[in-house]
Design a protein around this motif. Structure first.
Motif, mmCIF file in Angstrom:
data_model
loop_
_atom_site.group_PDB
_atom_site.id
_atom_site.type_symbol
_atom_site.label_atom_id
_atom_site.label_comp_id
_atom_site.label_asym_id
_atom_site.label_seq_id
_atom_site.Cartn_x
_atom_site.Cartn_y
_atom_site.Cartn_z
ATOM 1 N N ASN A 1 -1.255 7.008 2.220
ATOM 2 C CA ASN A 1 -2.699 6.778 2.229
ATOM 3 C C ASN A 1 -2.995 5.393 2.823
ATOM 4 N N PRO A 2 -2.770 5.226 4.126
ATOM 5 C CA PRO A 2 -2.902 3.896 4.731
ATOM 6 C C PRO A 2 -4.310 3.327 4.723
ATOM 7 N N THR A 3 -5.321 4.149 4.485
ATOM 8 C CA THR A 3 -6.687 3.632 4.406
ATOM 9 C C THR A 3 -7.133 3.444 2.953
ATOM 10 N N ARG B 1 0.831 -1.204 0.000
ATOM 11 C CA ARG B 1 0.000 0.000 0.000
ATOM 12 C C ARG B 1 0.863 1.252 0.000
#
Length: 68
Positions: A41-43, A37
């Motif tokens: 932008n971990p979400t 990922r």
């Protein structure tokens, strides 16, 4: 299906410039994949790469196969 959560990390070679990816290699044994990922932008979206493909990519990087 595994209930194990990904343990995300960035490479020790990252210079913390904000342009990093994170991987969760702890899931490769149970799922046969390596999630990847964007660290900014971990979400956001997660790319799931088969373990053998990810391993080949890392081997190519370390051997210089992608150098110009």
């Amino acid at each position: 299906m595994t209930s194990e959560s990904p343990r995300w990390f960035t490479s020790s070679f990252s210079e913390n410039g904000g342009q990093c990816v994170e991987v969760a290699i702890n899931l490769h044994a149970t799922t046969g994949t390596v999630p990847v990922r964007d660290s900014k932008n971990p979400t956001g979206a997660v790319l799931t790469v088969p373990t053998a493909v990810f391993s080949g990519f890392v081997n190519g990087l370390t051997s210089g196969a992608f150098d110009n």
